[in-house]
Write an enzyme that holds these catalytic residues in place. Sequence first.
Site, short mmCIF file in Angstrom:
data_model
loop_
_atom_site.label_atom_id
_atom_site.label_comp_id
_atom_site.label_asym_id
_atom_site.label_seq_id
_atom_site.Cartn_x
_atom_site.Cartn_y
_atom_site.Cartn_z
N GLY A 81 20.71 11.78 4.42
CA GLY A 81 20.49 10.65 5.30
C GLY A 81 19.86 9.44 4.62
CB SER A 107 24.75 11.25 5.40
OG SER A 107 24.14 11.39 6.67
CE1 TYR A 129 24.08 16.04 11.11
CE2 TYR A 129 24.14 13.75 10.39
CZ TYR A 129 23.71 15.05 10.22
OH TYR A 129 22.92 15.37 9.14
NE ARG A 164 9.43 18.62 7.20
CZ ARG A 164 9.87 17.56 7.86
NH1 ARG A 164 9.00 16.76 8.46
NH2 ARG A 164 11.15 17.29 7.93
CE LYS A 253 25.79 20.10 4.18
NZ LYS A 253 24.50 20.34 4.85
CB SER A 275 24.86 24.90 4.32
OG SER A 275 23.78 24.01 4.48
CG HIS A 277 20.70 20.87 7.91
ND1 HIS A 277 21.68 20.56 8.83
CD2 HIS A 277 20.22 19.68 7.47
CE1 HIS A 277 21.77 19.25 8.95
NE2 HIS A 277 20.89 18.70 8.13
N GLY A 309 22.75 24.65 -1.00
CA GLY A 309 21.37 25.06 -0.80
C GLY A 309 20.75 25.73 -2.01
N GLY A 310 19.72 25.11 -2.58
CA GLY A 310 18.93 25.74 -3.62
C GLY A 310 19.41 25.55 -5.04
CB ILE A 311 22.42 24.00 -6.58
CG1 ILE A 311 23.39 24.91 -5.82
CG2 ILE A 311 22.92 23.70 -7.99
CD1 ILE A 311 23.66 26.23 -6.49
NE ARG A 332 14.60 19.46 -0.16
CZ ARG A 332 15.14 20.29 0.72
NH1 ARG A 332 16.15 21.08 0.35
NH2 ARG A 332 14.69 20.35 1.96
#
Length: 399
Positions: A81, A107, A129, A164, A253, A275, A277, A309-311, A332
């Site tokens: 985003g 996105s 979306y 969080r 996704k 995934s 997310h 995810g997580g790469i 990320r």
Amino acid sequence: MNPWFETVAEAQRRAKKRLPKSVYGALIAGSERGQTIEDNQAAFTELGFAPHVAGPIGERDQSTTVLGQPLSMPVMISPTGVQAVHPDGEVAVARAAAARGIAMALSSFASKPVEEVIAANPSTFFQLYWCGGKDDILARMDRAKKAGAVGLILTLDWSFSHGRDWGSPVIPEKLDLRTMVKFAPQTLARPRWLATYLRSGHIPDLTAPNMAVGGAPAPGFFGAYGEWMGTPAPDWDDVRWICEQWDGPVLLKGVMRVDDARRAVDAGVAGISVSNHGGNNLDGTPAAIRALPVLADAVGGEIEVLLDGGIRRGSDVVKAVALGARAVLIGRAYLWGLAANGQAGVENVLDILRGGIDSALLGLRKTKVTDLTRDDIVVPEGFTRALGVPEGARDTVSA
């Protein structure tokens, strides 16, 4: 400081030093306790390699295709985003991806218009979306199609969790004078980030231009987010409708269950992305890589299966491909590269992944990434999670 970095972890460290606290916090994200975001990375460390000591050591070929798009390696840019990371935002990312021969996913909540991004990388998928009425959704799809998007990525997984344990970043709705004064201590503490924006002549854009409909001004991120939250959830008939309206490849996704994957096939999707997310959704969902082998077994012969995810390194990519993924999407990792050094930083991250893939292929004595199999990976007992497998079918699905 040498602008080049040798690992994604170093890109993250530099991003943390360069970005204002709230901006960096938005990149970390996650939800609730952070169990899922932690498992996304930790799960890769449980997987090992089974290398050969002899065999061909010629030039390695990392090329593959995803939904008809050629990739120089099995990596794609995942849609993320609104980015206050760098003034060039998604356009810089698109240029980096094009320079390294991979596809881009943009996105709906991106900070740059779809037209500008596709001009920078014609191999661009548009992420959608289920937001607003069907007329609004059709208008966004039509705009992406006219701009030249090569495929659609439909994201339906979201639980709108806000809490969080480590605290959520403070993100303003818009950057007016009052807001800029409030955030001045954060921005002044990060002079290099501030200087980058000052040189560009722009302030961070917190609007979502690709969510605008019918010539209306681009809504703010929170306005678009609120509309999304307020839209009734779609069903499988709606997924089928999307596939029929797009008239091209659609990737769904956020799939983590076998029963959902099979329904997706019935609805007409061309591929799924395994995934959760990025750990930003329902905390407690297992790592995507844990669900990948079962989903690949269930539908991999009918549609393309990707992992998101997580790469963080090339060896993670190789593990995912060996366990059934056509390719992986990264999020990320490239954002940290963008924060660290703009377009060159994204290219740096992609080069790191390419080097890691090559090294792993060399150790496994594979000349093509498409030759990877599960025999190349050591999978510990109990690693895989068979989610949504009918009770009577459990014996026929690897677990």
